[in-house]
Design a protein around this motif. Structure first.
Motif, PDB file in Angstrom:
ATOM      1  N   ILE A 178      -4.209   4.261 -20.174  1.00 51.33           N
ATOM      2  CA  ILE A 178      -3.409   2.636 -20.275  1.00 51.33           C
ATOM      3  C   ILE A 178      -3.611   2.309 -18.754  1.00 51.33           C
ATOM      4  CG2 ILE A 178      -0.892   1.435 -19.735  1.00 51.33           C
ATOM      5  CD1 ILE A 178       0.143   3.502 -21.984  1.00 51.33           C
ATOM      6  N   GLU A 179      -3.898   3.158 -17.558  1.00 53.28           N
ATOM      7  CA  GLU A 179      -4.020   2.386 -16.862  1.00 53.28           C
ATOM      8  C   GLU A 179      -5.314   1.512 -16.404  1.00 53.28           C
ATOM      9  OE1 GLU A 179      -3.235   4.579 -13.397  1.00 53.28           O
ATOM     10  OE2 GLU A 179      -4.356   3.481 -11.743  1.00 53.28           O
ATOM     11  N   THR A 180      -6.313   2.355 -17.619  1.00 58.68           N
ATOM     12  CA  THR A 180      -7.902   2.129 -16.988  1.00 58.68           C
ATOM     13  C   THR A 180      -8.110   0.390 -18.042  1.00 58.68           C
ATOM     14  OG1 THR A 180      -8.420   4.446 -17.846  1.00 58.68           O
ATOM     15  CG2 THR A 180     -10.327   2.928 -18.061  1.00 58.68           C
ATOM     16  N   TYR A 181      -7.006   0.238 -18.678  1.00 54.95           N
ATOM     17  CA  TYR A 181      -6.923  -0.786 -19.835  1.00 54.95           C
ATOM     18  C   TYR A 181      -6.893  -1.841 -18.719  1.00 54.95           C
ATOM     19  CZ  TYR A 181      -6.114  -3.687 -23.542  1.00 54.95           C
ATOM     20  OH  TYR A 181      -5.535  -5.438 -24.030  1.00 54.95           O
ATOM     21  N   ARG A 182      -5.804  -1.708 -18.282  1.00 51.36           N
ATOM     22  CA  ARG A 182      -5.111  -2.824 -17.115  1.00 51.36           C
ATOM     23  C   ARG A 182      -5.570  -3.047 -16.281  1.00 51.36           C
ATOM     24  NH1 ARG A 182       0.540  -1.821 -16.018  1.00 51.36           N
ATOM     25  NH2 ARG A 182       0.761  -4.048 -15.477  1.00 51.36           N
TER      26      ARG A 182
ATOM     27  N   SER B 195     -10.103   0.901  -8.985  1.00 52.43           N
ATOM     28  CA  SER B 195     -11.678   1.312  -9.391  1.00 52.43           C
ATOM     29  C   SER B 195     -11.672   0.239  -9.788  1.00 52.43           C
ATOM     30  CB  SER B 195     -11.457   2.781  -9.234  1.00 52.43           C
ATOM     31  OG  SER B 195     -11.016   3.346  -7.706  1.00 52.43           O
ATOM     32  N   VAL B 196     -10.954   0.784 -10.801  1.00 52.23           N
ATOM     33  CA  VAL B 196     -11.384  -0.121 -12.339  1.00 52.23           C
ATOM     34  C   VAL B 196     -11.249  -2.066 -11.900  1.00 52.23           C
ATOM     35  CG1 VAL B 196     -11.270  -0.321 -14.469  1.00 52.23           C
ATOM     36  CG2 VAL B 196     -11.111   1.740 -13.981  1.00 52.23           C
ATOM     37  N   CYS B 197     -10.507  -2.009 -11.713  1.00 54.07           N
ATOM     38  CA  CYS B 197     -10.488  -3.768 -10.975  1.00 54.07           C
ATOM     39  C   CYS B 197     -11.397  -4.180 -10.762  1.00 54.07           C
ATOM     40  CB  CYS B 197      -9.322  -3.659 -10.380  1.00 54.07           C
ATOM     41  SG  CYS B 197      -9.042  -6.071  -9.874  1.00 54.07           S
ATOM     42  N   ILE B 198     -11.877  -3.618  -9.548  1.00 52.64           N
ATOM     43  CA  ILE B 198     -13.018  -3.710  -8.873  1.00 52.64           C
ATOM     44  C   ILE B 198     -14.173  -3.648  -9.326  1.00 52.64           C
ATOM     45  CG2 ILE B 198     -15.073  -2.834  -6.517  1.00 52.64           C
ATOM     46  CD1 ILE B 198     -11.700  -2.510  -4.906  1.00 52.64           C
TER      47      ILE B 198
ATOM     48  N   TYR C 188       0.949  -1.106   0.286  1.00 51.86           N
ATOM     49  CA  TYR C 188       0.058  -0.026   0.182  1.00 51.86           C
ATOM     50  C   TYR C 188       0.739   1.025   0.137  1.00 51.86           C
ATOM     51  CZ  TYR C 188      -3.859  -3.255   1.711  1.00 51.86           C
ATOM     52  OH  TYR C 188      -5.225  -3.913   1.779  1.00 51.86           O
ATOM     53  N   THR C 189       0.506   2.101  -1.271  1.00 50.99           N
ATOM     54  CA  THR C 189       1.193   2.996  -0.634  1.00 50.99           C
ATOM     55  C   THR C 189       1.234   4.298  -0.880  1.00 50.99           C
ATOM     56  OG1 THR C 189       0.873   3.540  -3.564  1.00 50.99           O
ATOM     57  CG2 THR C 189       2.432   2.704  -2.237  1.00 50.99           C
ATOM     58  N   GLU C 190      -0.780   4.443  -0.742  1.00 48.85           N
ATOM     59  CA  GLU C 190      -1.845   5.428  -0.316  1.00 48.85           C
ATOM     60  C   GLU C 190      -3.131   4.697   0.114  1.00 48.85           C
ATOM     61  OE1 GLU C 190      -1.990   7.383  -4.065  1.00 48.85           O
ATOM     62  OE2 GLU C 190      -3.370   5.543  -4.799  1.00 48.85           O
ATOM     63  N   GLU C 191      -4.107   5.583   1.433  1.00 47.82           N
ATOM     64  CA  GLU C 191      -5.461   5.649   1.487  1.00 47.82           C
ATOM     65  C   GLU C 191      -6.543   4.815   0.560  1.00 47.82           C
ATOM     66  OE1 GLU C 191      -4.896   8.026   4.757  1.00 47.82           O
ATOM     67  OE2 GLU C 191      -6.460   8.996   3.909  1.00 47.82           O
ATOM     68  N   ASP C 192      -6.364   5.752  -0.647  1.00 50.57           N
ATOM     69  CA  ASP C 192      -7.453   5.723  -1.486  1.00 50.57           C
ATOM     70  C   ASP C 192      -7.396   4.558  -2.637  1.00 50.57           C
ATOM     71  OD1 ASP C 192      -7.082   9.464  -1.327  1.00 50.57           O
ATOM     72  OD2 ASP C 192      -8.894   7.919  -0.497  1.00 50.57           O
ATOM     73  N   LEU C 193      -8.210   4.273  -2.893  1.00 49.17           N
ATOM     74  CA  LEU C 193      -8.755   3.007  -4.206  1.00 49.17           C
ATOM     75  C   LEU C 193      -7.752   4.969  -5.462  1.00 49.17           C
ATOM     76  CD1 LEU C 193     -11.825   1.088  -4.324  1.00 49.17           C
ATOM     77  CD2 LEU C 193      -8.793   0.301  -3.905  1.00 49.17           C
ATOM     78  N   ASN C 194      -6.992   3.919  -5.945  1.00 49.23           N
ATOM     79  CA  ASN C 194      -6.350   4.694  -7.280  1.00 49.23           C
ATOM     80  C   ASN C 194      -7.087   4.452  -8.396  1.00 49.23           C
ATOM     81  OD1 ASN C 194      -4.979   1.952  -8.122  1.00 49.23           O
ATOM     82  ND2 ASN C 194      -3.005   2.943  -7.031  1.00 49.23           N
ATOM     83  N   LYS C 195      -7.327   4.830 -10.078  1.00 45.66           N
ATOM     84  CA  LYS C 195      -7.973   4.347 -10.517  1.00 45.66           C
ATOM     85  C   LYS C 195      -7.153   2.752 -11.278  1.00 45.66           C
ATOM     86  CE  LYS C 195      -9.474   6.517 -15.065  1.00 45.66           C
ATOM     87  NZ  LYS C 195     -11.224   6.197 -14.358  1.00 45.66           N
ATOM     88  N   GLY C 196      -6.651   1.610 -10.889  1.00 47.54           N
ATOM     89  CA  GLY C 196      -6.717   0.854 -11.704  1.00 47.54           C
ATOM     90  C   GLY C 196      -7.630   0.031 -10.231  1.00 47.54           C
TER      91      GLY C 196
ATOM     92  N   GLY D  12     -15.007  10.609  -8.336  1.00 46.51           N
ATOM     93  CA  GLY D  12     -15.045  10.077  -9.410  1.00 46.51           C
ATOM     94  C   GLY D  12     -14.387  10.688 -10.730  1.00 46.51           C
ATOM     95  N   ILE D  13     -15.304  12.396 -10.441  1.00 42.82           N
ATOM     96  CA  ILE D  13     -14.680  12.638 -11.151  1.00 42.82           C
ATOM     97  C   ILE D  13     -13.600  13.449 -11.300  1.00 42.82           C
ATOM     98  CG2 ILE D  13     -15.676  15.526 -11.878  1.00 42.82           C
ATOM     99  CD1 ILE D  13     -18.119  14.910 -11.162  1.00 42.82           C
ATOM    100  N   MET D  14     -12.751  13.481  -9.844  1.00 47.30           N
ATOM    101  CA  MET D  14     -11.364  14.013 -10.126  1.00 47.30           C
ATOM    102  C   MET D  14     -11.142  12.759 -11.110  1.00 47.30           C
ATOM    103  SD  MET D  14     -10.957  16.940  -9.110  1.00 47.30           S
ATOM    104  CE  MET D  14     -12.214  17.990  -9.419  1.00 47.30           C
ATOM    105  N   GLU D  15     -11.034  11.686 -11.061  1.00 49.42           N
ATOM    106  CA  GLU D  15     -10.233  10.136 -10.720  1.00 49.42           C
ATOM    107  C   GLU D  15     -10.750  10.281 -12.484  1.00 49.42           C
ATOM    108  OE1 GLU D  15      -9.435   8.031  -6.857  1.00 49.42           O
ATOM    109  OE2 GLU D  15     -11.538   6.735  -8.473  1.00 49.42           O
TER     110      GLU D  15
END
Lengths: 112, 162
Positions: B108-112, A80-83, A70-78, B28-31
């Motif tokens: 790329i991050e969204t895709y992977r 979130s998309v994965c979940i 863990y490097t940060e406490e919030d979910l990052n974009k990757g 969600g918007i910010m990200e």
């Protein structure tokens, strides 16, 4: 209860009626109690199923999507998309296996 | 609700499902990718302005004879105009670089659906390649390598420091 001139036969009959009515009341009360119990049990089972499903989704998607460092406490974009995708796939898999199971059960029924 | 192992009620939103919906939507918007592109472009623009203002103090041939014969007021005016032009062009460059890098990395991050260093490295390669594309394929290759290495260094420092 004194029935006086009507005699012992009428008294016995009305006693019998009262006894039958009491029995019916008792049996309908029992039925009512049984139905309530069944209903509450079904509700409890459904709640438990949903809770189990929820906890299974949380566990398996957490294992799959969130790397242990863990490097940060919030979910990052990757993550979130994965979940999002994990939950969607879980439900899809659930539904598909449910179909197959009910199909197999049907087939089993028909064979029998 | 005391420990994560205790069965959680899904209707109560899990263990801490009490964030207000506005905060969730805002996050969600910010990200989202477009927001990241805009923010990175804006940050790049600001950085480019500062960098251009700083770099315009380097003398690029404005100390000519005819320049020195102008009045002081005129000299100041011309210098400021030059500073402004250089800052603006540098700002535009940096904004484009920032926007392209950020947008590519987000895609790329969204895709992977993973978050690691390879997103930044690939995005750096693509950005460097695109920016240097009009100078030929070899320049594009060098741009890709250079930008990817730069991004790798920055990512490594960000992820592994303290």
């Amino acid at each position: 209860m004194s029935f006086g001139a009507f005699g012992a036969g009428a008294a016995a009959q009305s006693n019998l009626n009262i006894a039958m009515a009491e029995q019916e009341l008792v049996s309908s009360a029992e039925q009512h109690w049984c139905m309530t119990l069944l209903f509450k049990f079904t509700v409890y089972l459904t709640q438990e199923m949903v809770t189990t499903l929820f906890n299974n989704i949380v566990d398996s998607c957490h294992k799959k999507c969130i790397p242990p460092r863990y490097t940060e406490e919030d979910l990052n974009k990757g993550e979130s998309v994965c979940i999002d995708r994990c939950v969607s796939k879980y439900f899809a898999v659930n539904a598909k296996i449910g179909e197959k199971l009910s199909g197999a059960a049907q087939q089993g029924q028909m064979v029998r | 609700m005391s420990s994560p192992e205790a069965p959680q009620n899904p209707m109560s939103g899990g263990l801490f499902g009490n964030t207000p919906p506005e905060a969730v939507i805002m996050q969600g918007i910010m990200e989202s990718c477009p927001a990241k592109v805009v923010i990175s472009g804006g940050a790049g623009f600001g950085l480019g302005l500062a960098f251009g203002t700083f770099m315009s103090s380097v003398d690029w041939g404005s100390n000519t004879e005819e320049f020195r014969n102008l009045s002081t007021r005129e000299q100041i005016r011309l210098t400021l105009k030059d500073m402004g032009a250089k800052s603006y062009s540098s700002a535009k460059n940096f904004a484009v670089v920032g926007a392209v890098f950020s947008g590519t990395e987000c895609l790329i991050e969204t895709y992977r659906a993973k978050n690691d260093m390879w997103n930044g490295i690939s995005a750096g390669c693509i950005t460097g390649g695109v920016l240097a594309a009009r100078a030929g394929p070899q320049a594009a290759l060098f741009g890709c390598g250079g930008f990817a290495a730069f991004s790798a260094v920055i990512d490594y420092w960000l992820r592994h420091h303290d």
